[in-house]
Write a protein that holds these residues in place. Structure first.
Motif, PDB file in Angstrom:
ATOM      1  N   SER A  68       1.032  -0.979  -0.084  1.00  0.00           N
ATOM      2  CA  SER A  68      -0.299   0.057  -0.179  1.00  0.00           C
ATOM      3  C   SER A  68       0.550   1.444  -0.253  1.00  0.00           C
ATOM      4  CB  SER A  68      -0.822   0.266   1.469  1.00  0.00           C
ATOM      5  OG  SER A  68      -0.096   0.524   2.224  1.00  0.00           O
ATOM      6  N   ARG A  69       0.224   2.200  -0.625  1.00  0.00           N
ATOM      7  CA  ARG A  69       0.864   3.682  -0.904  1.00  0.00           C
ATOM      8  C   ARG A  69       0.460   4.168   0.570  1.00  0.00           C
ATOM      9  NH1 ARG A  69      -2.055   7.959  -2.171  1.00  0.00           N
ATOM     10  NH2 ARG A  69      -4.179   7.314  -3.220  1.00  0.00           N
ATOM     11  N   SER A  70       2.142   4.748   1.306  1.00  0.00           N
ATOM     12  CA  SER A  70       1.380   5.753   1.942  1.00  0.00           C
ATOM     13  C   SER A  70       0.723   7.504   2.247  1.00  0.00           C
ATOM     14  CB  SER A  70       2.363   6.806   2.452  1.00  0.00           C
ATOM     15  OG  SER A  70       2.761   7.383   3.591  1.00  0.00           O
ATOM     16  N   GLY A  71       0.031   6.960   3.293  1.00  0.00           N
ATOM     17  CA  GLY A  71      -0.809   8.280   2.805  1.00  0.00           C
ATOM     18  C   GLY A  71      -2.605   8.265   1.497  1.00  0.00           C
ATOM     19  N   ALA A  72      -3.119   6.871   2.013  1.00  0.00           N
ATOM     20  CA  ALA A  72      -3.705   6.213   1.764  1.00  0.00           C
ATOM     21  C   ALA A  72      -4.942   6.863   2.228  1.00  0.00           C
ATOM     22  CB  ALA A  72      -4.455   5.049   0.482  1.00  0.00           C
ATOM     23  N   VAL A  73      -4.287   7.120   4.043  1.00  0.00           N
ATOM     24  CA  VAL A  73      -5.682   7.184   4.816  1.00  0.00           C
ATOM     25  C   VAL A  73      -6.175   9.056   4.760  1.00  0.00           C
ATOM     26  CG1 VAL A  73      -6.183   6.684   6.971  1.00  0.00           C
ATOM     27  CG2 VAL A  73      -5.917   5.208   5.573  1.00  0.00           C
ATOM     28  N   ARG A  74      -7.066   9.319   4.192  1.00  0.00           N
ATOM     29  CA  ARG A  74      -7.520  10.493   4.286  1.00  0.00           C
ATOM     30  C   ARG A  74      -7.286  11.114   5.451  1.00  0.00           C
ATOM     31  NH1 ARG A  74      -9.662  13.182  -0.913  1.00  0.00           N
ATOM     32  NH2 ARG A  74      -9.880  15.012   0.069  1.00  0.00           N
ATOM     33  N   ILE A  97      -3.112  15.057  15.466  1.00  0.00           N
ATOM     34  CA  ILE A  97      -2.953  16.386  14.508  1.00  0.00           C
ATOM     35  C   ILE A  97      -1.390  16.108  13.952  1.00  0.00           C
ATOM     36  CG2 ILE A  97      -3.807  18.436  13.674  1.00  0.00           C
ATOM     37  CD1 ILE A  97      -6.126  18.306  15.409  1.00  0.00           C
ATOM     38  N   THR A  98      -0.937  16.912  14.830  1.00  0.00           N
ATOM     39  CA  THR A  98       0.602  16.763  14.307  1.00  0.00           C
ATOM     40  C   THR A  98       1.091  15.777  14.114  1.00  0.00           C
ATOM     41  OG1 THR A  98       0.724  18.165  16.622  1.00  0.00           O
ATOM     42  CG2 THR A  98       2.584  18.037  15.634  1.00  0.00           C
ATOM     43  N   ARG A  99       0.819  15.093  14.681  1.00  0.00           N
ATOM     44  CA  ARG A  99       1.243  13.042  13.639  1.00  0.00           C
ATOM     45  C   ARG A  99       1.730  13.493  12.960  1.00  0.00           C
ATOM     46  NH1 ARG A  99       2.384   8.671  16.539  1.00  0.00           N
ATOM     47  NH2 ARG A  99       0.324   8.998  17.476  1.00  0.00           N
ATOM     48  N   TRP A 100       0.008  12.940  12.249  1.00  0.00           N
ATOM     49  CA  TRP A 100      -1.117  12.823  10.836  1.00  0.00           C
ATOM     50  C   TRP A 100       0.286  12.646   9.759  1.00  0.00           C
ATOM     51  CZ3 TRP A 100      -5.039   9.921  11.208  1.00  0.00           C
ATOM     52  CH2 TRP A 100      -5.583   9.990   9.770  1.00  0.00           C
ATOM     53  N   SER A 101       0.942  13.308   9.602  1.00  0.00           N
ATOM     54  CA  SER A 101       1.291  13.234   8.081  1.00  0.00           C
ATOM     55  C   SER A 101       2.506  12.420   8.270  1.00  0.00           C
ATOM     56  CB  SER A 101       2.032  14.916   8.057  1.00  0.00           C
ATOM     57  OG  SER A 101       2.968  15.050   8.582  1.00  0.00           O
ATOM     58  N   GLN A 102       3.430  12.308   9.213  1.00  0.00           N
ATOM     59  CA  GLN A 102       3.788  11.430   9.697  1.00  0.00           C
ATOM     60  C   GLN A 102       4.031   9.637   9.907  1.00  0.00           C
ATOM     61  OE1 GLN A 102       4.654  14.345  11.388  1.00  0.00           O
ATOM     62  NE2 GLN A 102       5.388  15.177   9.735  1.00  0.00           N
ATOM     63  N   MET A 103       2.623   9.727   9.926  1.00  0.00           N
ATOM     64  CA  MET A 103       1.627   8.226  10.425  1.00  0.00           C
ATOM     65  C   MET A 103       1.864   7.624   9.262  1.00  0.00           C
ATOM     66  SD  MET A 103      -1.109   8.889  13.023  1.00  0.00           S
ATOM     67  CE  MET A 103      -1.415   9.951  14.416  1.00  0.00           C
ATOM     68  N   SER A 104       2.089   5.962   9.684  1.00  0.00           N
ATOM     69  CA  SER A 104       2.077   5.272   8.828  1.00  0.00           C
ATOM     70  C   SER A 104       0.628   4.775   8.521  1.00  0.00           C
ATOM     71  CB  SER A 104       2.082   3.871   9.168  1.00  0.00           C
ATOM     72  OG  SER A 104       1.526   2.863   9.913  1.00  0.00           O
ATOM     73  N   ARG A 154      -2.744   5.557  10.739  1.00  0.00           N
ATOM     74  CA  ARG A 154      -3.896   6.367  10.873  1.00  0.00           C
ATOM     75  C   ARG A 154      -4.994   5.826  11.137  1.00  0.00           C
ATOM     76  NH1 ARG A 154      -1.951   9.786   5.151  1.00  0.00           N
ATOM     77  NH2 ARG A 154      -0.147  10.443   6.743  1.00  0.00           N
ATOM     78  N   LEU A 155      -5.207   4.992  10.737  1.00  0.00           N
ATOM     79  CA  LEU A 155      -6.701   4.133  10.405  1.00  0.00           C
ATOM     80  C   LEU A 155      -7.138   3.712  12.386  1.00  0.00           C
ATOM     81  CD1 LEU A 155      -6.592   1.011   8.457  1.00  0.00           C
ATOM     82  CD2 LEU A 155      -7.981   3.307   7.391  1.00  0.00           C
ATOM     83  N   GLN A 156      -6.067   3.923  12.946  1.00  0.00           N
ATOM     84  CA  GLN A 156      -6.399   3.313  14.235  1.00  0.00           C
ATOM     85  C   GLN A 156      -6.801   4.446  15.067  1.00  0.00           C
ATOM     86  OE1 GLN A 156      -6.377   1.098  16.481  1.00  0.00           O
ATOM     87  NE2 GLN A 156      -5.687  -0.059  14.149  1.00  0.00           N
ATOM     88  N   VAL A 157      -6.194   5.640  14.328  1.00  0.00           N
ATOM     89  CA  VAL A 157      -6.634   7.196  15.016  1.00  0.00           C
ATOM     90  C   VAL A 157      -8.387   7.510  14.392  1.00  0.00           C
ATOM     91  CG1 VAL A 157      -6.467   9.375  14.241  1.00  0.00           C
ATOM     92  CG2 VAL A 157      -3.943   8.407  15.079  1.00  0.00           C
ATOM     93  N   MET A 158      -8.531   6.310  13.133  1.00  0.00           N
ATOM     94  CA  MET A 158      -9.892   7.014  12.713  1.00  0.00           C
ATOM     95  C   MET A 158     -10.590   5.876  13.458  1.00  0.00           C
ATOM     96  SD  MET A 158      -9.936   9.444  10.449  1.00  0.00           S
ATOM     97  CE  MET A 158     -11.126   8.952  10.005  1.00  0.00           C
ATOM     98  N   LYS A 159     -10.104   5.653  14.222  1.00  0.00           N
ATOM     99  CA  LYS A 159     -11.112   4.533  14.546  1.00  0.00           C
ATOM    100  C   LYS A 159     -11.195   4.777  16.471  1.00  0.00           C
ATOM    101  CE  LYS A 159      -9.971  -0.383  13.065  1.00  0.00           C
ATOM    102  NZ  LYS A 159      -8.730  -1.170  13.939  1.00  0.00           N
ATOM    103  N   LEU A 160     -10.560   5.591  16.694  1.00  0.00           N
ATOM    104  CA  LEU A 160     -10.732   6.457  18.486  1.00  0.00           C
ATOM    105  C   LEU A 160     -11.624   7.694  17.229  1.00  0.00           C
ATOM    106  CD1 LEU A 160      -6.852   6.568  19.124  1.00  0.00           C
ATOM    107  CD2 LEU A 160      -8.637   5.406  19.922  1.00  0.00           C
ATOM    108  N   VAL A 161     -11.745   8.219  16.108  1.00  0.00           N
ATOM    109  CA  VAL A 161     -12.133   9.265  16.445  1.00  0.00           C
ATOM    110  C   VAL A 161     -13.920   8.976  16.048  1.00  0.00           C
ATOM    111  CG1 VAL A 161     -13.148  10.491  14.304  1.00  0.00           C
ATOM    112  CG2 VAL A 161     -10.755  10.741  14.507  1.00  0.00           C
ATOM    113  N   ILE A 162     -13.665   7.666  15.574  1.00  0.00           N
ATOM    114  CA  ILE A 162     -15.759   7.383  15.451  1.00  0.00           C
ATOM    115  C   ILE A 162     -15.725   7.069  16.990  1.00  0.00           C
ATOM    116  CG2 ILE A 162     -17.011   4.895  15.270  1.00  0.00           C
ATOM    117  CD1 ILE A 162     -14.908   5.122  12.943  1.00  0.00           C
TER     118      ILE A 162
END
Length: 60
Positions: free
Chosen positions: A2-8, A33-40, A44-52
């Motif tokens: 997978s390419r990095s950055g696929a999770v918006r 938010i600060t680390r988003w651009s450096q995350m795999s 990012r998917l883990q963060v999105m689960k927390l967001v939900i």
């Protein structure tokens, strides 16, 4: 592979932190938010689960 950055980013351009240091627009913490651009994408998917989860808590 997978390419990095696929999770918006969930950013909705409503950027303000609440008393718990969570953005009222996207439900991410300031650190997330600060680390988003450096995350795999996996991170990012883990963060999105927390967001939900955070959105569900607000809806109650």
């Amino acid at each position: 592979m997978s390419r990095s950055g696929a999770v918006r980013s969930p950013c909705v351009s409503v950027c303000a932190l609440d008393e718990n240091d969570i953005c009222i627009g996207c439900q991410r913490t300031a650190d997330e938010i600060t680390r988003w651009s450096q995350m795999s994408d996996e991170e990012r998917l883990q963060v999105m689960k927390l967001v939900i989860q955070r959105e569900d808590e607000i809806a109650l």
